[in-house]
Design a protein around this motif. Structure first.
Motif, PDB file in Angstrom:
ATOM      1  N   ASP A 183      -2.753  -1.844  -2.774  1.00 43.43           N
ATOM      2  CA  ASP A 183      -2.440  -1.557  -4.179  1.00 43.43           C
ATOM      3  C   ASP A 183      -2.139  -2.853  -4.925  1.00 43.43           C
ATOM      4  O   ASP A 183      -2.429  -2.977  -6.107  1.00 43.43           O
ATOM      5  CB  ASP A 183      -1.234  -0.614  -4.278  1.00 43.43           C
ATOM      6  N   SER A 184      -1.541  -3.799  -4.209  1.00 49.32           N
ATOM      7  CA  SER A 184      -1.324  -5.104  -4.831  1.00 49.32           C
ATOM      8  C   SER A 184      -1.292  -6.166  -3.735  1.00 49.32           C
ATOM      9  O   SER A 184      -1.181  -5.846  -2.550  1.00 49.32           O
ATOM     10  CB  SER A 184      -0.028  -5.108  -5.642  1.00 49.32           C
TER      11      SER A 184
ATOM     12  N   ARG B  21       0.887  -1.172   0.000  1.00 50.70           N
ATOM     13  CA  ARG B  21       0.000   0.000   0.000  1.00 50.70           C
ATOM     14  C   ARG B  21       0.915   1.209   0.000  1.00 50.70           C
ATOM     15  O   ARG B  21       1.772   1.335   0.879  1.00 50.70           O
ATOM     16  CB  ARG B  21      -0.885  -0.012   1.260  1.00 50.70           C
TER      17      ARG B  21
END
Lengths: 227, 400
Positions: free
Chosen positions: A58-59, A9
């Motif tokens: 974010d991933s 993040r």
């Protein structure tokens, strides 16, 4: 059961990317009592927000009870927050114009439960958290400890499987703080997963598993034998 | 979250911000009340004028000499001619038309009335017996040119004149002098007061022959025609034009005014005025709508942390949007209803203060006022509600 894999993040501050979480891998079994510690900015609150579905990574992958959460829609995530997760905040976050009973009732209203059933559940909660006398008081008329009890009652009214507490004793004195922790630990004894974020070492040490974070990474992850 | 719970929760919120809610409701209510009262006033004025018009006669046509329109070349004007006069013969011709129920030729002048040691200048109408029913005048006593007395020198006195000349005695049968002629009082008009700027209480009516002799004329000022029915007005108008064109050697030199046409014009003017006034009042509703938007935006800002919390405990964006939206619905609804009641009260006060003015708000205006209030209030809340729904939960929670 919570399973995080390679969670990142990033926040952008002044044009620079700052990793709040940098490749977090974490597995928390159901019924565990975990503390997450670290200095400010270490990413512990961000981690809690991601576990609580208030924030999206974010991933990476996030599975909750064997369900992949990361791809769910906003509405589905709201439903999981409502049914599986209970939040306890440092600043209580009670709605000032509602009474203690009404604050506790809020998640039930959001779930669409009929009035009569709500009444029974709220009464039980007031009883369990010794707030019967305070049911019709507004937050401003309650002490800090009472407010946090209302907040915990609200967090547990939907009988969630996970309680996320962000500095739950941060605004309370030592004595009251200990009482609040006892309440939360009581919930853990009842089978609820309890995750407490704190920078208080003594408080963190009470958990059966202690995770230390720094710069968006997990530095240590120790489990007590007792856990 | 169920609809009932959404409404109930937002209602509680509205109640808990008492002063704020009261002020918005008041602003909305004043807007709606303004629309209701102003349209009541406009419509009242319109009805007042219509009543006044029907008080001077129904299915009325007025024939007057001369064209009221500009024509390309009027040869007569070059030759120094005036338009041809209307005569008694014309009036009699018109009286025979099938669409005409009755007619009254009219001459107007002023003369000195004396009798019972009193003297005053009066307006004199010269006409026939039908003038009284055509013009909806009422006789308090006596009659005028009753059958068999058409040639008699009779005079009808206006109520005030009768009272001035014969305050204590019976006016009927008294002899008076008008100008140089002597008349016998045959009737007294009932007091009617002023209507369309013409006070029938201070006139006298004499037979048309005597009036023409007195004013030394053979022409008529007007011919009043009453058509048989409302549907006969237009055919009567065409028939009158055709008849008089024929009798005036093919010259179209008269004008026929129908009461309907005048009424329609007034109706249009006053209706437009009512709309304009309602439009101005509606602007205050838009202002109230913007106030709602402003207050809702402030509320979203004030309650940011609360919105974050609601999200944390499982509210969806649409739950939050609906909560704020419902708040605006309550405020607008309360404002609209209160405004409607205030407006009705205001109209009632107007009617009590001016009994001759039928200040009833038209139904369309009341409905439009309420609908515009609801629509602006609700529309104004869409954006703030959306702002609230789109707040980021983490950021919202961190706001104290």
């Amino acid at each position: 059961m919570i399973r995080l894999s390679a969670i990142t993040r990033t926040f952008h501050m002044g044009g620079q990317a700052v990793y709040a979480l940098n490749g977090i891998n974490l597995h928390i079994a159901s019924g565990e009592y975990v503390s997450i510690m670290g200095p400010s900015g270490s990413g512990k609150s961000t981690l809690l927000n991601i576990i609580g579905l208030l924030d999206r990574p974010d991933s990476g992958r996030y599975e909750l009870d064997d369900r992949l959460i990361t791809d769910l829609s906003e509405t589905e995530q709201a439903q999981i927050r409502r049914e599986k997760i209970g939040f306890v905040f440092q600043s209580f976050h009670l709605i000032p114009r509602l009474t203690a009973a009404e604050n506790i009732e809020l998640p039930l209203i959001l779930s669409g439960m009929p009035q009569e059933q709500r009444q029974i559940r709220v009464d039980e909660a007031l009883q369990a958290f010794e707030l019967k006398q305070r049911a019709s008081h507004r937050p401003a008329e309650l002490s800090g400890g009472q407010r946090q009890r209302v907040a915990i009652a609200r967090a547990t009214i939907m009988q969630p499987s996970v309680i996320l507490a962000d500095e739950p004793t941060g605004n309370l004195d030592h004595q009251i703080g200990a009482e609040v922790m006892a309440l939360l630990e009581n919930l853990h004894h009842g089978g609820t997963t309890l995750i407490v974020v704190t920078h208080d070492r003594e408080l963190g040490a009470r958990a059966h598993r202690q995770i230390a974070m720094r710069d968006g990474k997990i530095m240590t992850d120790q489990a007590d034998d007792a856990g | 979250m169920t609809l009932a719970d959404t409404l109930q929760t937002s209602f509680k919120t509205v109640l808990s911000y008492r002063i704020r809610s009261l002020l918005i409701v008041l602003a909305m209510a004043l807007g709606v009340a303004a629309v209701v009262v102003l349209t009541a006033l406009g419509d009242g004025a319109r009805n007042y004028v219509i009543n006044q018009f029907s008080s001077i006669g129904t299915n009325l046509l007025v024939v007057l000499p001369g064209r009221a329109e500009t024509s390309g070349s009027f040869l007569g004007a070059v030759l120094g001619q005036t338009p041809r006069d209307l005569t008694l013969k014309d009036a009699q011709l018109l009286g025979r038309l099938p669409q005409v129920r009755r007619y009254a030729p009219l001459n107007v002048g002023a003369a000195e009335l004396s009798g019972a040691n009193r003297l005053r200048e009066v307006t004199v109408l010269g006409s026939n017996a039908d003038l009284i029913p055509i013009r909806h005048m009422k006789l308090a006593q006596g009659g005028f040119l009753a059958h068999g007395t058409e040639r008699n020198a009779q005079i009808v006195l206006g109520a005030k004149i009768a009272d001035e000349f014969f305050p204590r005695s019976q006016a009927i049968g008294q002899r008076v002098r008008l100008g140089d002629s002597r008349f016998m009082v045959s009737g007294v008009l009932a007091a009617q007061g002023e209507s369309m700027g013409f006070n029938t209480d201070e006139i006298v009516i004499i037979p048309i022959d005597y009036a023409q002799a007195m004013f030394n004329t053979t022409s008529l000022f007007r011919i009043l025609i009453e058509a048989k029915s409302h549907n006969d007005i237009e055919p009567a108008k065409q028939a009158i034009l055709a008849t008089l064109k024929q009798s005036h050697d093919g010259e179209e030199d008269i004008t026929v005014i129908t009461q309907d046409a005048i009424l329609a014009t007034f109706d249009r003017i006053l209706h437009t005025m009512t709309l304009a006034v309602a439009g101005i009042a509606a602007i205050s509703l838009i202002v109230a709508g913007i106030l709602v938007m402003n207050v809702m935006l402030v509320a979203v800002n004030q309650r940011t942390a609360e919105i974050g919390l609601l999200k944390a405990i499982g509210a969806t964006s649409s739950d939050i949007r609906r909560l704020f939206f419902a708040e605006a619905v309550w405020l607008s609804f309360a404002g609209a209803i209160l405004g409607f009641l205030l407006g009705q009260f205001g109209s009632l006060m107007l009617r009590l203060a001016y009994p001759q003015l039928p200040a009833w708000a038209p139904v369309w205006a009341s409905i439009a006022g309420i609908v515009v209030a609801l629509v602006t209030g609700i529309a104004a809340s869409l954006w703030p509600a959306n702002q609230a729904a789109r707040l980021d939960a983490v950021k919202a929670l961190s706001k104290r």
